[in-house]
Scaffold this active site. Structure first.
Site, PDB file in Angstrom:
ATOM      1  N   GLY A 196       2.954  18.834 -26.809  1.00  0.00           N
ATOM      2  CA  GLY A 196       2.970  18.976 -25.355  1.00  0.00           C
ATOM      3  C   GLY A 196       2.452  17.749 -24.628  1.00  0.00           C
ATOM      4  O   GLY A 196       2.750  16.601 -24.983  1.00  0.00           O
TER       5      GLY A 196
ATOM      6  N   ASP B 154     -12.080  21.385 -33.915  1.00  0.00           N
ATOM      7  CA  ASP B 154     -12.051  22.348 -32.816  1.00  0.00           C
ATOM      8  C   ASP B 154     -13.047  21.855 -31.772  1.00  0.00           C
ATOM      9  O   ASP B 154     -14.233  21.675 -32.081  1.00  0.00           O
ATOM     10  CB  ASP B 154     -12.442  23.735 -33.367  1.00  0.00           C
ATOM     11  CG  ASP B 154     -12.272  24.816 -32.324  1.00  0.00           C
ATOM     12  OD1 ASP B 154     -12.527  24.548 -31.125  1.00  0.00           O
ATOM     13  OD2 ASP B 154     -11.875  25.938 -32.700  1.00  0.00           O
TER      14      ASP B 154
ATOM     15  N   LYS C 250      -3.615  37.474 -18.063  1.00  0.00           N
ATOM     16  CA  LYS C 250      -3.643  38.935 -17.869  1.00  0.00           C
ATOM     17  C   LYS C 250      -4.095  39.184 -16.443  1.00  0.00           C
ATOM     18  O   LYS C 250      -4.955  38.443 -15.933  1.00  0.00           O
ATOM     19  CB  LYS C 250      -4.688  39.604 -18.792  1.00  0.00           C
ATOM     20  CG  LYS C 250      -4.229  39.896 -20.196  1.00  0.00           C
ATOM     21  CD  LYS C 250      -3.429  41.185 -20.263  1.00  0.00           C
ATOM     22  CE  LYS C 250      -2.845  41.339 -21.664  1.00  0.00           C
ATOM     23  NZ  LYS C 250      -1.629  42.107 -21.719  1.00  0.00           N
TER      24      LYS C 250
ATOM     25  N   LEU D   9      -6.429  40.754 -13.786  1.00  0.00           N
ATOM     26  CA  LEU D   9      -7.864  40.972 -14.001  1.00  0.00           C
ATOM     27  C   LEU D   9      -8.156  42.428 -14.384  1.00  0.00           C
ATOM     28  O   LEU D   9      -9.034  42.702 -15.203  1.00  0.00           O
ATOM     29  CB  LEU D   9      -8.653  40.567 -12.744  1.00  0.00           C
ATOM     30  CG  LEU D   9     -10.174  40.610 -12.867  1.00  0.00           C
ATOM     31  CD1 LEU D   9     -10.686  39.736 -14.011  1.00  0.00           C
ATOM     32  CD2 LEU D   9     -10.837  40.202 -11.547  1.00  0.00           C
TER      33      LEU D   9
ATOM     34  N   ASN E 146      -3.726  31.649  -9.145  1.00  0.00           N
ATOM     35  CA  ASN E 146      -2.442  32.120  -9.654  1.00  0.00           C
ATOM     36  C   ASN E 146      -2.615  33.534 -10.203  1.00  0.00           C
ATOM     37  O   ASN E 146      -3.581  33.812 -10.911  1.00  0.00           O
ATOM     38  CB  ASN E 146      -1.934  31.170 -10.757  1.00  0.00           C
ATOM     39  CG  ASN E 146      -0.437  31.267 -10.947  1.00  0.00           C
ATOM     40  OD1 ASN E 146       0.258  31.933 -10.169  1.00  0.00           O
ATOM     41  ND2 ASN E 146       0.056  30.611 -11.974  1.00  0.00           N
TER      42      ASN E 146
ATOM     43  N   TYR F 292      -8.093  31.304 -16.258  1.00  0.00           N
ATOM     44  CA  TYR F 292      -7.590  29.922 -16.308  1.00  0.00           C
ATOM     45  C   TYR F 292      -7.979  29.165 -15.029  1.00  0.00           C
ATOM     46  O   TYR F 292      -8.434  28.020 -15.079  1.00  0.00           O
ATOM     47  CB  TYR F 292      -6.070  29.991 -16.473  1.00  0.00           C
ATOM     48  CG  TYR F 292      -5.368  28.680 -16.705  1.00  0.00           C
ATOM     49  CD1 TYR F 292      -5.426  28.035 -17.941  1.00  0.00           C
ATOM     50  CD2 TYR F 292      -4.612  28.095 -15.693  1.00  0.00           C
ATOM     51  CE1 TYR F 292      -4.742  26.840 -18.158  1.00  0.00           C
ATOM     52  CE2 TYR F 292      -3.921  26.908 -15.908  1.00  0.00           C
ATOM     53  CZ  TYR F 292      -3.995  26.289 -17.142  1.00  0.00           C
ATOM     54  OH  TYR F 292      -3.314  25.110 -17.350  1.00  0.00           O
TER      55      TYR F 292
ATOM     56  N   LYS G 227     -10.111  25.807 -14.679  1.00  0.00           N
ATOM     57  CA  LYS G 227      -9.503  24.572 -14.160  1.00  0.00           C
ATOM     58  C   LYS G 227     -10.165  24.129 -12.850  1.00  0.00           C
ATOM     59  O   LYS G 227     -10.366  22.929 -12.626  1.00  0.00           O
ATOM     60  CB  LYS G 227      -7.996  24.762 -13.976  1.00  0.00           C
ATOM     61  CG  LYS G 227      -7.254  24.962 -15.302  1.00  0.00           C
ATOM     62  CD  LYS G 227      -7.414  23.766 -16.228  1.00  0.00           C
ATOM     63  CE  LYS G 227      -6.601  23.855 -17.495  1.00  0.00           C
ATOM     64  NZ  LYS G 227      -6.832  22.734 -18.411  1.00  0.00           N
TER      65      LYS G 227
HETATM   66  P1  NAD Z   1       0.017  23.092 -25.279  1.00  0.00           P
HETATM   67  O1  NAD Z   1      -0.360  24.494 -25.552  1.00  0.00           O
HETATM   68  O2  NAD Z   1       1.442  22.700 -25.501  1.00  0.00           O
HETATM   69  O3  NAD Z   1      -0.929  22.087 -26.084  1.00  0.00           O
HETATM   70  C1  NAD Z   1      -2.330  22.248 -26.090  1.00  0.00           C
HETATM   71  C2  NAD Z   1      -2.887  21.646 -27.346  1.00  0.00           C
HETATM   72  O4  NAD Z   1      -4.325  21.868 -27.332  1.00  0.00           O
HETATM   73  C3  NAD Z   1      -2.346  22.307 -28.616  1.00  0.00           C
HETATM   74  O5  NAD Z   1      -1.916  21.307 -29.522  1.00  0.00           O
HETATM   75  C4  NAD Z   1      -3.519  23.085 -29.138  1.00  0.00           C
HETATM   76  O6  NAD Z   1      -3.535  23.223 -30.567  1.00  0.00           O
HETATM   77  C5  NAD Z   1      -4.696  22.260 -28.640  1.00  0.00           C
HETATM   78  N1  NAD Z   1      -5.946  23.037 -28.631  1.00  0.00           N
HETATM   79  C6  NAD Z   1      -6.118  24.292 -28.172  1.00  0.00           C
HETATM   80  N2  NAD Z   1      -7.382  24.696 -28.403  1.00  0.00           N
HETATM   81  C7  NAD Z   1      -8.028  23.671 -29.015  1.00  0.00           C
HETATM   82  C8  NAD Z   1      -9.337  23.489 -29.496  1.00  0.00           C
HETATM   83  N3  NAD Z   1     -10.245  24.468 -29.416  1.00  0.00           N
HETATM   84  N4  NAD Z   1      -9.661  22.305 -30.075  1.00  0.00           N
HETATM   85  C9  NAD Z   1      -8.742  21.312 -30.195  1.00  0.00           C
HETATM   86  N5  NAD Z   1      -7.473  21.436 -29.735  1.00  0.00           N
HETATM   87  C10 NAD Z   1      -7.115  22.606 -29.166  1.00  0.00           C
HETATM   88  O7  NAD Z   1      -0.415  22.814 -23.744  1.00  0.00           O
HETATM   89  P2  NAD Z   1       0.165  21.777 -22.683  1.00  0.00           P
HETATM   90  O8  NAD Z   1       1.148  22.500 -21.843  1.00  0.00           O
HETATM   91  O9  NAD Z   1       0.535  20.514 -23.342  1.00  0.00           O
HETATM   92  O10 NAD Z   1      -1.133  21.578 -21.780  1.00  0.00           O
HETATM   93  C11 NAD Z   1      -2.090  20.557 -22.020  1.00  0.00           C
HETATM   94  C12 NAD Z   1      -3.178  20.654 -20.945  1.00  0.00           C
HETATM   95  O11 NAD Z   1      -2.593  20.564 -19.637  1.00  0.00           O
HETATM   96  C13 NAD Z   1      -3.947  21.972 -20.981  1.00  0.00           C
HETATM   97  O12 NAD Z   1      -5.303  21.725 -20.633  1.00  0.00           O
HETATM   98  C14 NAD Z   1      -3.272  22.769 -19.895  1.00  0.00           C
HETATM   99  O13 NAD Z   1      -4.107  23.769 -19.382  1.00  0.00           O
HETATM  100  C15 NAD Z   1      -2.973  21.688 -18.878  1.00  0.00           C
HETATM  101  N6  NAD Z   1      -1.894  22.054 -17.956  1.00  0.00           N
HETATM  102  C16 NAD Z   1      -0.636  22.306 -18.407  1.00  0.00           C
HETATM  103  C17 NAD Z   1       0.342  22.640 -17.488  1.00  0.00           C
HETATM  104  C18 NAD Z   1       1.762  22.918 -17.887  1.00  0.00           C
HETATM  105  O14 NAD Z   1       2.577  23.253 -17.028  1.00  0.00           O
HETATM  106  N7  NAD Z   1       2.141  22.767 -19.155  1.00  0.00           N
HETATM  107  C19 NAD Z   1       0.028  22.773 -16.126  1.00  0.00           C
HETATM  108  C20 NAD Z   1      -1.264  22.521 -15.720  1.00  0.00           C
HETATM  109  C21 NAD Z   1      -2.221  22.160 -16.639  1.00  0.00           C
END
Ligand code: NAD
Length: 463
Positions: A231, A274, A308, A310, A363, A369, A373
């Site tokens: 991602g 982690d 979920k 609330l 949201n 979340y 954030k």
């Molecule tokens: P994703 O789920 O595709 O990737 C997240 C990665 O974080 C995964 O590889 C996962 O294994 C890793 N991860 C989760 N828990 C972990 C832990 N405890 N230790 C180490 N690694 C861990 O998510 P994404 O869509 O690429 O989002 C990345 C960031 O951007 C997140 O913080 C997400 O909240 C934020 N974000 C995403 C979006 C969106 O539209 N995709 C929007 C706003 C914010």
């Protein structure tokens, strides 16, 4: 993880015709960076520099600076027949009264129909007083400055064909030649800001420096990215490496295989860890220092969803999410944001967190979340200034709807609604968020501290 609708209506054919007839959105193809020739060309056509009368001297300075980037710069809105403007820069740094915006606004209006696809409108203005600030500004000046925000956000909503409008907002003692004013202007003009729209980014000081090579501003920098296996995180790794950084990628052991493959692509280091572990920051520092001698940039990207309503939320879902999304970055920053830990003699510290527009606007189904954030935004503001002595900054990026495995889990109808709810009428790509992070990590962003940059295509929620 792709927008099938956008693909269908993006090419000439019956689907595009039908969408037009029904008045459905027809999202434009965005101008993104070409990995083989970053920033060339910087804009898709000549650049028009406009200003109000009082800001003419600053406009001259800005125009000279653009010429130094080999752009075709004009101060007059007349263009040769059939030519299209690649960008319009509005210099409004000395705007004395909201009424003084009229002349440059009318000039901008007169050229909007001759913008090239993917063109940019960028304003340079000064900071209006914030909600908590006392100010010595005359009410008319404060009104003029605040007015620019409303104007730029509205222009962004009127643009078409993948064009965007954004603004650089200078603190009172910051000159238009300051590295971060030029850095932010260049970011907004370039293809790197494809999915940033309707945003006003504050430059709070004259700190920072222009890179020796704009295509590789992170040369010599060592960075860590959490959640790097897929991602947005994986793309941040690639873009930081493209810009010259050494990168250490962190992800949970369960994602070890894809983490290794991403890090191999960029000759980086994979660390299975982690981030909720008590000693996560110490382990990251150990690996970075033994490999690169120092650690400069920390990107808090790892995150999870536990959506979920609330009324149906379990404490487990709330607590698991909080532990990963906000408690872990808070704990890691107890180490990273201490003076003297990040950076080196030639590189400055940067801490960049992934917030979300959900944390700004709220949201449905995301109380946990949005708490996390919005919490990261609070953390970012509290840490602003804490790394200034070492030339460091602490900022956040707030993505809107980005096409990743995380958002692929959203049901199809709300997913399409989220795409269409932005001015660019589509979701962003991980690379769009990565470009914003790479910019904030760069030396030319050293005067941007405690800020939140939204990468959301001007999603119609939040500020
Ligand atoms: P994703 O789920 O595709 O990737 C997240 C990665 O974080 C995964 O590889 C996962 O294994 C890793 N991860 C989760 N828990 C972990 C832990 N405890 N230790 C180490 N690694 C861990 O998510 P994404 O869509 O690429 O989002 C990345 C960031 O951007 C997140 O913080 C997400 O909240 C934020 N974000 C995403 C979006 C969106 O539209 N995709 C929007 C706003 C914010």
């Amino acid at each position: 993880m792709s927008d099938t609708y956008a693909k269908l209506v993006g090419a000439p054919g019956p689907a595009q015709q039908l969408a037009k007839k029904l008045g459905l959105p027809r999202p434009a193809r965005l101008r993104r960076t070409d990995p083989t020739s970053v920033d060339r060309p910087l804009t898709p056509g000549p650049v028009l520099v406009l200003s109000d009368d009082a800001s003419t001297a600053d406009a001259d300075t800005v125009a000279e600076g653009l010429l130094a980037w080999d752009l075709d710069v004009h101060r007059d809105a007349r263009l040769p027949d059939h030519a299209r403007w690649g960008a319009v820069v509005l210099v409004l740094t000395e705007l004395p009264h909201p009424a003084a915006l009229s002349a440059p606004a009318m000039q901008l209006g007169s050229v909007l129909r001759s913008l090239a696809p993917g063109a940019r409108v960028v304003s340079l203005s000064r900071r209006a007083p914030g909600p908590d600030a006392t100010t010595n500004l005359a009410p008319a000046v404060a009104a003029a400055r605040a007015g620019v925000d409303g104007f730029v956000r509205s222009v962004a909503k009127e643009l078409r064909n993948g064009a965007t409008a954004n603004g650089v907002v200078l603190a009172d003692d910051v000159d238009v030649r300051a590295p971060s004013v030029r850095g932010a202007l260049r970011f907004f003009l370039s293809a790197r800001s494809a999915f940033v729209d309707g945003q006003l980014l504050a430059v709070v000081s004259g700190a920072g420096s222009e890179p020796a090579d704009w295509a590789r501003p992170l040369t010599g920098v060592a960075a860590v990215v959490t959640g790097a296996a897929r991602g947005i995180g994986a793309e941040v790794v690639r873009v930081l490496a493209r810009d010259g950084a050494h990168v250490l990628g962190v992800d949970v052991p369960a994602a070890g295989e894809s983490l290794t493959s991403v890090m191999n692509e960029v000759h980086g280091v994979a660390l299975q860890l982690d981030i909720t572990a008590e000693d996560a920051a110490a382990r990251i520092l150990d690996v970075a220092r033994s490999r690169y001698g120092h650690l400069d940039v920390v990107v808090h990207n790892a995150g999870i969803l536990r959506d979920k309503l609330l009324a149906n939320m379990s404490a487990e879902k709330f607590d698991d999410l909080t532990a990963v999304n906000v408690t872990a970055p808070l704990r890691m920053n107890e180490t990273f944001a201490r003076p003297g830990v990040l950076g080196s003699a030639s590189t400055a510290p940067r801490v960049i967190s992934l917030a979300s527009t959900s944390g700004i606007a709220g949201n449905r189904g995301q109380t946990n979340y949005a708490n996390a954030k919005a919490g990261l935004i609070g953390m970012t503001r509290a840490l602003a200034g804490s790394l200034t002595d070492a030339g460091g900054t602490v900022n956040a990026v707030a993505p809107g709807f980005i096409e990743t495995e995380m958002t692929a889990s959203v049901p199809p109808v709300p997913r399409q609604v989220m795409r269409w709810a932005s001015s660019l009428q589509q979701g962003g790509r991980p690379v769009d968020v990565a470009e914003a992070i790479a910019f904030l990590a760069s030396p030319q962003a050293g005067g941007i501290d405690g800020q939140v940059l939204r990468v959301c295509g001007q999603l119609q929620t939040g500020q």
